[in-house]
Write a protein that holds these residues in place. Sequence first.
Motif, PDB file in Angstrom:
ATOM      1  N   ARG A   1       1.626   0.578   9.091  1.00 35.62           N
ATOM      2  CA  ARG A   1       1.690   1.542   7.991  1.00 35.62           C
ATOM      3  C   ARG A   1       2.819   2.544   8.216  1.00 35.62           C
ATOM      4  O   ARG A   1       3.518   2.941   7.274  1.00 35.62           O
TER       5      ARG A   1
ATOM      6  N   ASP B   1       0.831  -1.213   0.000  1.00 37.59           N
ATOM      7  CA  ASP B   1       0.000   0.000   0.000  1.00 37.59           C
ATOM      8  C   ASP B   1       0.861   1.256   0.000  1.00 37.59           C
ATOM      9  O   ASP B   1       0.570   2.225  -0.705  1.00 37.59           O
TER      10      ASP B   1
ATOM     11  N   ARG C   1       2.200   1.984  -3.403  1.00 31.53           N
ATOM     12  CA  ARG C   1       1.193   2.561  -4.294  1.00 31.53           C
ATOM     13  C   ARG C   1       0.978   4.035  -3.985  1.00 31.53           C
ATOM     14  O   ARG C   1       0.869   4.870  -4.896  1.00 31.53           O
TER      15      ARG C   1
END
Length: 263
Positions: free
Chosen positions: A214, A124, A127
Motif C-alpha cells: 500500500r 485501492d 479510489r
Amino acid sequence: MGLLLRADAEFVPTAEGLWIVTNHGAQRIHDPALYRRIDHVRTLLTGDLDRAGILAAAPEAERVLAALAGARALRDGTPGAATDSAEAAFVGSFVGDAATRVTAFRTARYLVAGTGPLAGAVADACRVAGLTSMTAVPDIAGAEEADLLIDVTGRDTLSWAAPGRAALVARAALRPGQAWLAPVCPAADTVPWSKVWAGTASPDGGQGTAAVLRVVADQLVQRVLRRVTAAHHGAPPATFRRIDLDGLTATEHRHPTATGGRR
C-alpha cells in the motif's frame, strides 16, 4: 481575486528578524518586528481580500506583504481557497490554480493494468485519492481508451497508446525484495524494465506485506498527481525510484541509458 499565503510557507524567527522558507527557497529578513506582524497579517491571506483590502484591515501589513512577495510566499487565490483539500494545498505549493489542477487529476480517465496484490493496492490507492474514472483490467489489450495508464503487469516492454490522444504511462514492478517506480511519461517514452534490472542487485526477500504494498501504491499515485498537476519545479522528474520492501528505504536512479545499467 485576493492574496493567498502559500501552503508551504514557513517562518523561522531569528534574533535579527526571520527566515521565510518555501519550496522555492529561503529568504532572510532583517527586521525584528516583522515576525510579530506576520502572525496577524497571515490570518487575512485567505484569498478573500486583495492588497487594498488587506491594507485597509491592517495598515501595518505593507512591509509584511513586501517581504512575503519578495520571498515568493504569496500567490493569487480565490475566496475560501485556504480551505481547499490537502492535495490542492500541496499542489499550490508549486503552481497556481491548484484546485482546478487537482480536479483535472481526479476526473481524468485511468486504466490500471495488472493482477496480484500490487495491482489491488494500486486500485485501492486510486479510489482513496478520489479518482472518479478508473478501470482495472488484468492486462493491456492495446485498444483501451484512457488519459493515463498505470501499468503494474511487470511485463518487460510495453506497447500501448490511447487512440487519438497522447496519453501518459505510470509503471511499477516488483523484484525480489524491491519495488520499482518508473517516471510518469508519454507512452512512446517508456523504458523496458530490462534496462532497469541490468546492473542491479536482486536481494533475497518476499514481495512485501499488504501494508508495504500500500505504501508503494500510494507513492505511485503521488507520482501521477505530481505529473498531472505539474507539482514540481522545472522538468518532470525522470528518475526511477527503488523501494526496499523490508525497510521501505528509497533511492532515486537516473533514466537508464541505451546501454542499460543502474546510474
